[in-house]
Design a protein around this motif. Structure first.
Motif, PDB file in Angstrom:
ATOM      1  N   PHE A  73     -74.626 -23.676  -4.835  1.00 18.50           N
ATOM      2  CA  PHE A  73     -74.273 -22.318  -4.412  1.00 18.50           C
ATOM      3  C   PHE A  73     -73.417 -22.472  -3.169  1.00 18.50           C
ATOM      4  CE2 PHE A  73     -74.464 -18.020  -3.014  1.00 18.50           C
ATOM      5  CZ  PHE A  73     -74.763 -17.272  -4.136  1.00 18.50           C
ATOM      6  N   GLY A  74     -72.213 -21.894  -3.209  1.00 17.80           N
ATOM      7  CA  GLY A  74     -71.261 -22.098  -2.128  1.00 17.80           C
ATOM      8  C   GLY A  74     -71.495 -21.185  -0.944  1.00 17.80           C
ATOM      9  N   TYR A  75     -70.475 -21.081  -0.125  1.00 17.86           N
ATOM     10  CA  TYR A  75     -70.563 -20.267   1.084  1.00 17.86           C
ATOM     11  C   TYR A  75     -70.060 -18.852   0.830  1.00 17.86           C
ATOM     12  CZ  TYR A  75     -71.225 -24.671   3.590  1.00 17.86           C
ATOM     13  OH  TYR A  75     -71.711 -25.879   4.019  1.00 17.86           O
ATOM     14  N   PHE A  76     -70.593 -17.902   1.579  1.00 16.59           N
ATOM     15  CA  PHE A  76     -70.078 -16.545   1.569  1.00 16.59           C
ATOM     16  C   PHE A  76     -68.895 -16.398   2.526  1.00 16.59           C
ATOM     17  CE2 PHE A  76     -74.440 -15.028   0.131  1.00 16.59           C
ATOM     18  CZ  PHE A  76     -74.000 -14.676  -1.129  1.00 16.59           C
ATOM     19  N   ARG A  77     -68.987 -17.020   3.701  1.00 16.24           N
ATOM     20  CA  ARG A  77     -67.975 -16.801   4.730  1.00 16.24           C
ATOM     21  C   ARG A  77     -66.879 -17.861   4.707  1.00 16.24           C
ATOM     22  NH1 ARG A  77     -72.838 -15.643   7.801  1.00 16.24           N
ATOM     23  NH2 ARG A  77     -73.003 -13.399   8.109  1.00 16.24           N
ATOM     24  N   TYR A  83     -70.546  -1.848   9.345  1.00 19.89           N
ATOM     25  CA  TYR A  83     -71.259  -3.094   9.603  1.00 19.89           C
ATOM     26  C   TYR A  83     -70.406  -3.975  10.529  1.00 19.89           C
ATOM     27  CZ  TYR A  83     -68.078  -4.445   5.817  1.00 19.89           C
ATOM     28  OH  TYR A  83     -66.961  -4.641   5.052  1.00 19.89           O
ATOM     29  N   ARG A  84     -71.025  -4.992  11.100  1.00 21.16           N
ATOM     30  CA  ARG A  84     -70.283  -5.885  11.983  1.00 21.16           C
ATOM     31  C   ARG A  84     -69.447  -6.857  11.133  1.00 21.16           C
ATOM     32  NH1 ARG A  84     -72.648 -10.780  11.721  1.00 21.16           N
ATOM     33  NH2 ARG A  84     -74.894 -10.898  11.321  1.00 21.16           N
ATOM     34  N   PRO A  85     -68.370  -7.380  11.711  1.00 21.14           N
ATOM     35  CA  PRO A  85     -67.530  -8.324  10.962  1.00 21.14           C
ATOM     36  C   PRO A  85     -68.334  -9.490  10.394  1.00 21.14           C
ATOM     37  CG  PRO A  85     -66.467  -7.716  13.021  1.00 21.14           C
ATOM     38  CD  PRO A  85     -67.858  -7.137  13.069  1.00 21.14           C
ATOM     39  N   TRP A  86     -68.006  -9.848   9.157  1.00 23.12           N
ATOM     40  CA  TRP A  86     -68.609 -10.958   8.422  1.00 23.12           C
ATOM     41  C   TRP A  86     -70.024 -10.671   7.943  1.00 23.12           C
ATOM     42  CZ3 TRP A  86     -66.172 -13.574   5.413  1.00 23.12           C
ATOM     43  CH2 TRP A  86     -65.146 -14.454   5.713  1.00 23.12           C
ATOM     44  N   GLN A  87     -70.530  -9.447   8.172  1.00 17.72           N
ATOM     45  CA  GLN A  87     -71.802  -9.089   7.538  1.00 17.72           C
ATOM     46  C   GLN A  87     -71.558  -8.830   6.058  1.00 17.72           C
ATOM     47  OE1 GLN A  87     -73.756  -6.088   9.829  1.00 17.72           O
ATOM     48  NE2 GLN A  87     -75.801  -6.713   9.197  1.00 17.72           N
ATOM     49  N   GLN A  88     -70.310  -8.565   5.748  1.00 20.64           N
ATOM     50  CA  GLN A  88     -69.810  -8.595   4.387  1.00 20.64           C
ATOM     51  C   GLN A  88     -68.504  -9.374   4.438  1.00 20.64           C
ATOM     52  OE1 GLN A  88     -69.741  -4.767   2.387  1.00 20.64           O
ATOM     53  NE2 GLN A  88     -71.683  -4.140   3.322  1.00 20.64           N
ATOM     54  N   ARG A  89     -68.063  -9.831   3.286  1.00 20.88           N
ATOM     55  CA  ARG A  89     -66.896 -10.706   3.263  1.00 20.88           C
ATOM     56  C   ARG A  89     -65.638  -9.974   3.738  1.00 20.88           C
ATOM     57  NH1 ARG A  89     -66.022 -15.747   1.319  1.00 20.88           N
ATOM     58  NH2 ARG A  89     -63.918 -16.267   0.614  1.00 20.88           N
TER      59      ARG A  89
END
Length: 504
Positions: free
Chosen positions: A403-407, A305-311
Motif C-alpha cells: 500500500f503506497g503513500y497518500f502524500r 481542512y488543513r493542507p494535506w489532510q486530503q490530497r
C-alpha cells in the motif's frame, strides 16, 4: 505439532477447481505495485518461481482501467517511476506514457510470461499443516475456476474497486434527460463537442478532466460541495531542462530529479503538520495570479481542512485555471438539492442546465481485492486485525501487501516494501522457517487501537467511507503505519525482522 484444519472452500462452490500448479510466490495484481514487486523478487531470488494474477485483460491497473480524457499522473514521474528504472519524460505524464513505461519494465524483466490476465482471485485459504496458501481464481473470459497453491502470497492489487465506483444517489437523478457518466466507466464513443457539461467533484479527477474537455465542450461547470487545494507545477521541471542542456546522463538526471521532488514533498508534508497556516497561504498565493481577475478564491479554493489532510490536486501549468480565465469553464460551490430534467438544482435555487453530468465523486476502497481469506478454515475479518508496519496483518501467515503513500508518490513505497519483503524471505530461509506470522506480544496487551486512517491525519471521503472494512493500527511500532516517506526511508531498511513476527 498441533493439528489444524486445511484451508477450506465455501460450501456453495461444489465443482472442483482445476489445479493450476504451485509457485513459491504468488503476486496478485499487475499494476505498478505488482510489477515492482516482481522485479525485486526476480532480482533477489532468480531461482524462485512466481506467477502474477490480474483480473484485467492488460497490465497497468488504474492506468489501464481509467480512460477518461486527459488522464495523467498527479505525482511527478521521477518519484512515481521506480528507483531501478530511470524516467526520461516530462515530470507529469499521461496515462499512455505511464503504460509505455510499465511496458518497458515488463519487457526488460521478461515478466509477461509470468502474468495471467483475466484471472480474478476470489478466495485464499491458508493451511498451517501444509504450510501453503490455496488461492481460488476465476477466469473472467471463460468462467473457468482454477486453484493455485503458493508458499507466500503477495497482495499488490491496489486499493480501487475497479468495478464499483462511488456513485451517490441524488434526489431526482432518474428524471434527468441527459447523460450521466462516472470517469471510471468513461464510454469510448462519448462526444462532448459543443455540449454543456457539469462535472461534480473537485479532486484530482475533476481537475484533470475539465481542462481536457473544456477545449471542445460548449462549457464545463465544476460543481463542488467543498473546495480542494491545488498546486500548479510546470510539466517539465526547470532543473530537468538545465540538466538535459548539459547533456547529463539520464540516470544522473533521474536520480537528481528524484531527490529534488522527494525534498519538495517532504517539505510539504512537514509544513502541513508544523505550520499548516503557512502552507495554506503558500498554496493560495501560488494560485491567485493564475485565476481570473476578481475570482472569489475564498469561496471556491479555500478548503475547510488543513493542507494535506486530503490530497493536493496537481494541475500542471495551471491548466484548470487557464480554462477558467478563458471562460471555457466555471466553478460553482454549493450543495445539490435535486436533479431536474434539464440539469441540477443547487442549494441556492439556481438550476444548472447540462447535456452531460460527470460524477467525479471518487471511488470505493477495496480491502485486499475483496478476496475471501481464511486461515485454517476460519474466515479472516480484517477489520478486527492489526497491521504490522503497513506490510503484513496479525494472524495472517506468509502474506504481505503493498500500500503506497497518500502524500507522496505511491511507487516510492513499492520499492521500500519490496526491499523489506525480499529481506524477510531471506530471513525465513536463514532460519529454516516455512511460516511467518505477525503476532501481538504480551507487552502489547492493552495497546490502544486506532483506525486504519486517523481523520486528523488524512480524511478524504473514500478513506472515511471505508474505515469499517479496513484493518486497525496500534499506537507504537511495529503496529502503526501511514508514516511519511521521509520517516520510512530510514526506518524500513533497518527493521528488526524478529520484532512482532513469529517464525515456525
Amino acid at each position: 505439532m498441533t493439528t489444524t484444519a486445511p484451508a477450506t472452500i465455501p460450501e456453495s462452490r461444489t465443482e472442483e477447481p482445476e489445479n493450476a500448479g504451485h509457485v513459491d510466490v504468488l503476486i496478485v495484481g499487475a499494476g505498478v505495485s505488482g510489477i515492482g514487486a516482481a522485479h525485486h523478487l526476480q532480482e533477489q531470488f532468480p531461482d524462485r518461481s512466481f506467477v502474477i494474477l490480474d483480473a484485467q485483460d492488460h497490465h497497468g491497473g488504474t492506468w489501464w482501467t481509467h480512460r477518461y480524457p486527459g488522464v495523467r499522473s498527479d505525482s511527478d514521474l521521477f518519484t512515481y517511476g521506480y528507483r531501478f528504472k530511470p524516467w526520461r519524460g516530462p515530470s507529469i505524464a499521461t496515462g499512455g506514457e505511464i503504460l509505455s513505461y510499465l511496458d518497458e519494465v515488463i519487457d526488460a524483466d521478461d515478466l509477461n510470461r509470468h502474468i495471467r490476465y483475466r484471472h480474478r482471485a476470489t478466495a485464499a485459504g491458508w493451511s498451517t499443516d501444509d504450510r501453503r496458501w490455496i488461492v481460488e481464481v476465476t477466469r473472467d473470459d471463460t468462467g473457468e475456476r482454477l486453484r493455485f497453491t503458493t508458499d507466500f502470497l503477495w497482495m499488490c492489487q491496489g486499493y480501487y474497486n475497479h468495478t464499483k465506483p462511488y456513485q451517490p444517489r441524488w434526489e431526482g437523478i432518474d428524471r434527468f434527460k441527459g447523460l450521466i457518466v462516472h470517469p471510471q466507466d468513461w464510454p469510448e464513443d462519448l462526444d462532448h463537442t459543443g455540449k454543456r457539461v457539469v462535472v461534480i467533484g473537485s479532486g484530482s479527477t475533476a481537475s484533470t478532466l475539465i481542462p481536457a474537455i473544456a477545449q471542445t465542450a460548449g462549457h464545463v461547470t465544476m460543481l463542488q460541495r467543498s473546495p480542494s487545494y491545488y498546486f500548479a507545477p510546470p510539466i517539465t521541471h526547470e532543473l530537468a531542462v538545465t540538466l538535459r542542456q548539459l547533456d547529463i546522463p539520464e540516470e544522473w538526471t533521474h536520480e537528481i530529479l528524484r531527490r529534488q521532488y522527494m525534498s519538495q514533498f517532504n517539505w510539504l508534508a512537514r509544513t502541513s503538520l508544523d505550520a499548516p497556516d503557512e502552507l495554506h497561504q503558500f498554496l493560495i498565493e501560488s494560485m491567485r495570479p493564475l485565476l481570473p481577475e476578481g475570482f472569489d478564491i475564498e469561496k471556491h479554493f479555500t478548503p475547510k481542512y488543513r493542507p494535506w489532510q486530503q490530497r493536493i490536486a496537481i494541475v500542471p501549468e495551471g491548466d484548470l485555471f487557464t480554462a477558467l480565465r478563458e471562460g471555457k469553464a466555471s466553478i460553482v460551490t454549493d450543495t445539490i438539492e435535486e436533479f431536474t430534467e434539464k440539469g441540477i438544482r443547487i442549494g441556492s435555487g439556481e438550476e444548472i442546465e447540462a447535456d452531460i453530468v460527470v460524477t467525479a465523486t471518487g471511488f470505493n476502497l477495496s480491502a485486499f481485492g475483496d478476496v475471501a481469506f481464511t486461515v485454517d478454515g476460519e474466515p479472516v475479518d480484517f477489520s478486527e486485525r492489526v497491521t504490522w508496519r503497513g506490510i503484513m496483518i496479525t494472524g495472517v501467515p506468509n502474506m504481505a501487501y503493498v500500500f503506497g503513500y497518500f502524500r507522496h508518490s505511491w511507487t516510492l513505497r513499492v520499492d521500500l516494501v519490496s526491499d523489506l519483503v525480499c529481506r524477510l524471505l531471506e530471513h525465513m530461509q536463514d532460519k529454516g522457517a516455512s511460516m511467518v506470522v505477525p503476532t501481538l506480544r504480551p507487552d502489547d496487551a492493552g495497546m490502544k487501537l486506532r483506525p486504519w486512517s486517523d481523520p486528523e491525519n488524512f480524511n478524504s471521503g473514500y478513506v472515511m467511507r471505508s474505515q469499517h472494512i479496513m484493518f486497525k493500527q496500534g499506537d507504537h511500532e511495529p503496529w502503526n503505519h501511514m508514516l511519511e516517506h521521509e520517516q520510512e526511508q530510514k526506518i524500513l531498511p533497518k527493521v528488526d525482522l524478529d520484532d512482532g513476527l513469529d517464525y515456525r
